[in-house]
Design a protein around this motif. Sequence first.
Motif, PDB file in Angstrom:
ATOM      1  N   ILE A   1       2.753  39.431  69.356  1.00  0.00           N
ATOM      2  CA  ILE A   1       2.637  40.852  69.736  1.00  0.00           C
ATOM      3  C   ILE A   1       3.961  41.299  70.343  1.00  0.00           C
ATOM      4  O   ILE A   1       4.567  40.567  71.119  1.00  0.00           O
ATOM      5  CB  ILE A   1       1.499  41.031  70.769  1.00  0.00           C
ATOM      6  N   ARG A   2       4.390  42.478  69.977  1.00  0.00           N
ATOM      7  CA  ARG A   2       5.716  42.921  70.418  1.00  0.00           C
ATOM      8  C   ARG A   2       5.755  43.151  71.935  1.00  0.00           C
ATOM      9  O   ARG A   2       4.724  43.452  72.553  1.00  0.00           O
ATOM     10  CB  ARG A   2       6.087  44.220  69.694  1.00  0.00           C
ATOM     11  N   GLN A   3       6.945  42.971  72.492  1.00  0.00           N
ATOM     12  CA  GLN A   3       7.183  43.238  73.913  1.00  0.00           C
ATOM     13  C   GLN A   3       7.571  44.706  74.069  1.00  0.00           C
ATOM     14  O   GLN A   3       8.261  45.255  73.196  1.00  0.00           O
ATOM     15  CB  GLN A   3       8.385  42.426  74.408  1.00  0.00           C
ATOM     16  N   GLU A   4       7.123  45.311  75.177  1.00  0.00           N
ATOM     17  CA  GLU A   4       7.670  46.624  75.507  1.00  0.00           C
ATOM     18  C   GLU A   4       8.814  46.373  76.490  1.00  0.00           C
ATOM     19  O   GLU A   4       8.621  45.787  77.553  1.00  0.00           O
ATOM     20  CB  GLU A   4       6.586  47.517  76.106  1.00  0.00           C
TER      21      GLU A   4
ATOM     22  N   ASN B   1       3.148  45.305  66.080  1.00  0.00           N
ATOM     23  CA  ASN B   1       2.396  46.376  66.725  1.00  0.00           C
ATOM     24  C   ASN B   1       0.922  45.954  66.822  1.00  0.00           C
ATOM     25  O   ASN B   1       0.302  45.683  65.791  1.00  0.00           O
ATOM     26  CB  ASN B   1       2.532  47.628  65.840  1.00  0.00           C
ATOM     27  N   PRO B   2       0.359  45.842  68.021  1.00  0.00           N
ATOM     28  CA  PRO B   2      -1.024  45.350  68.134  1.00  0.00           C
ATOM     29  C   PRO B   2      -2.029  46.258  67.423  1.00  0.00           C
ATOM     30  O   PRO B   2      -3.136  45.836  67.130  1.00  0.00           O
ATOM     31  CB  PRO B   2      -1.282  45.327  69.649  1.00  0.00           C
ATOM     32  N   ASP B   3      -1.620  47.492  67.158  1.00  0.00           N
ATOM     33  CA  ASP B   3      -2.545  48.413  66.458  1.00  0.00           C
ATOM     34  C   ASP B   3      -2.280  48.411  64.954  1.00  0.00           C
ATOM     35  O   ASP B   3      -2.751  49.286  64.246  1.00  0.00           O
ATOM     36  CB  ASP B   3      -2.350  49.860  66.982  1.00  0.00           C
TER      37      ASP B   3
ATOM     38  N   VAL C   1      -4.060  42.530  62.628  1.00  0.00           N
ATOM     39  CA  VAL C   1      -2.881  41.782  63.095  1.00  0.00           C
ATOM     40  C   VAL C   1      -3.197  40.289  62.986  1.00  0.00           C
ATOM     41  O   VAL C   1      -4.144  39.812  63.605  1.00  0.00           O
ATOM     42  CB  VAL C   1      -2.570  42.142  64.577  1.00  0.00           C
ATOM     43  N   PRO C   2      -2.454  39.560  62.149  1.00  0.00           N
ATOM     44  CA  PRO C   2      -2.740  38.122  62.007  1.00  0.00           C
ATOM     45  C   PRO C   2      -2.668  37.411  63.372  1.00  0.00           C
ATOM     46  O   PRO C   2      -1.842  37.786  64.216  1.00  0.00           O
ATOM     47  CB  PRO C   2      -1.633  37.614  61.085  1.00  0.00           C
ATOM     48  N   GLU C   3      -3.537  36.453  63.568  1.00  0.00           N
ATOM     49  CA  GLU C   3      -3.591  35.721  64.843  1.00  0.00           C
ATOM     50  C   GLU C   3      -2.209  35.176  65.226  1.00  0.00           C
ATOM     51  O   GLU C   3      -1.818  35.192  66.374  1.00  0.00           O
ATOM     52  CB  GLU C   3      -4.586  34.542  64.714  1.00  0.00           C
TER      53      GLU C   3
END
Length: 258
Positions: A121-124, A108-110, A115-117
């Motif tokens: 990032i998850r896909q929607e 989750n980008p939030d 968020v570790p580098e």
Amino acid sequence: TPWLPRPEELEGFVLRPAPPGVTVRCRISRDRKGVDKGVFPFYYLHLERDDGRKLFLMSGRKRKKSKTSNYLISLDPIDLSRDGDGFIGKVRSNVLGTRFTVFDNGTNPDKKPFVPETAPIRQELAAICYETNVLGFRGPRKMTVIIPGMNTDNERISIRPKNVRLLGNTGWGTAGGKLAVLGNLSWDTAVGKITALGYPGHGTAVGKLTRARGPQYIVLQFGRVAPDVFTMDYRAPLCALQAFAICLSSFDGKLACE
Ligand SMILES: O=C(CO)COP(=O)(O)O[C@H]1[C@H](O)[C@H](O)[C@@H](OP(=O)(O)O)[C@H](OP(=O)(O)O)[C@H]1O
């Protein structure tokens, strides 16, 4: 059926759109027996092979202690823990339970505190929007499903919004404009009477999810065949994870849709 996955290919298979022209036939079985399975049943998705054998694909269960409906989806029939190896995706609803977003197992980008580098990032993968149908006066629920479009190589584009969501607050997301809107869909009656799947036990509900444009191209056929058994047949551009997640959202008891 050369496209059937071997066990070690399961993750790739469930995230890949169905082969063109193929209807992938699956079954969802719901297990409500047991202490809290009445409220948090387990759902198991099996692929129906031509020889009649079943191939387990994924399991799903609503998470407890979530502020809004939050289904976890796993490649493992036993381990549905959030940090389990089988964790493959999740379906998250808004407060009213009228809008759902389907994610893969990325981060989750939030995520707090940061968020570790290296974290992907998850896909929607889908946004599902149920028309509010207060007290069910307007018959079966209508829904709109938007999924990422396909590129020229017939692969799904990857939508990993840092902040823009596939399903923006004002309506459909602006994620690169490459969305396949599956249109305003209703669970049209294919056979017999239909009741929204949210009413267990009220007759057969055979719904079909058809793509808005073009001929009646069914991308998802979904219906009850026994109190806790449902068919789930899907076609391109859907993958098994999107189809299973759409069905899980349809099982979810909704405040504003019943
Ligand atoms: O406070 C809670 C439990 O005590 C539940 O809070 P809730 O708002 O429901 O959910 C939040 C929790 O951090 C949950 O662990 C996250 O899912 P994750 O564990 O999969 O990261 C979720 O990320 P999201 O689902 O929004 O991606 C967050 O939105």
